[in-house]
Design a protein around this motif. Structure first.
Motif, short mmCIF file in Angstrom:
data_model
loop_
_atom_site.label_atom_id
_atom_site.label_comp_id
_atom_site.label_asym_id
_atom_site.label_seq_id
_atom_site.Cartn_x
_atom_site.Cartn_y
_atom_site.Cartn_z
N SER A 95 -1.86 5.05 -6.18
CA SER A 95 -1.41 6.14 -5.32
C SER A 95 -2.42 6.43 -4.20
O SER A 95 -2.02 6.71 -3.07
N GLU B 135 -1.96 3.65 -1.66
CA GLU B 135 -0.74 3.86 -0.89
C GLU B 135 -0.92 4.97 0.15
O GLU B 135 -0.44 4.86 1.27
N SER B 136 -1.65 6.01 -0.23
CA SER B 136 -1.95 7.09 0.72
C SER B 136 -2.80 6.57 1.88
O SER B 136 -2.53 6.88 3.05
N TYR C 271 -2.87 3.54 2.92
CA TYR C 271 -2.01 2.64 3.69
C TYR C 271 -1.14 3.43 4.68
O TYR C 271 -0.98 3.03 5.83
N GLN C 272 -0.60 4.55 4.22
CA GLN C 272 0.29 5.35 5.07
C GLN C 272 -0.44 5.92 6.28
O GLN C 272 0.15 6.06 7.36
N THR D 68 4.90 0.10 1.70
CA THR D 68 3.74 0.39 0.85
C THR D 68 2.97 -0.88 0.63
O THR D 68 3.49 -1.97 0.86
#
Length: 105
Positions: A52, A55-56, A58-59, A105
């Motif tokens: 997680s 992914e954060s 990455y965003q 993602t």
């Protein structure tokens, strides 16, 4: 049938040449080539418990971080605190390729 490609690299972190124009061109060329294979998933070497957080990152990832050493995250790996910066292969290869391909993602 599902094709699977494993890519192994040396660790990029703390290489003095990673941000040179020559090395960035080589990385860009490699990512361009990998993109022609159209991977649908890209995995990186990081424990799943950080999925997680990755992914954060990455965003919110800003591609300009690929060209200068930028602190990205801190992870505890094998009982050691590890500082991950933009010179890490996760960002230089994995994130760069995923962003190029438009992965969510």
């Amino acid at each position: 049938m599902t094709d699977l490609i494993f890519l192994g690299t040396t660790h990029f972190s703390n290489r003095e040449d990673i941000f040179t124009n020559k090395m960035q061109k080589e990385i860009d060329d490699f990512v361009e080539h990998m993109a022609t294979l159209c991977p649908t998933k890209i995995a990186v070497e990081l424990p799943m418990r950080y999925q997680s957080q990755l992914e954060s990152l990455y965003q919110t990832f800003d591609a300009s971080a690929l060209y200068t050493k930028t602190p990205m995250a801190t992870f505890e790996i094998y009982h050691n605190i590890s500082e991950f910066s933009s010179d890490n292969e996760i960002f230089q290869l994995g994130v760069r390729l995923a962003k190029k391909l438009g992965h969510a993602t």
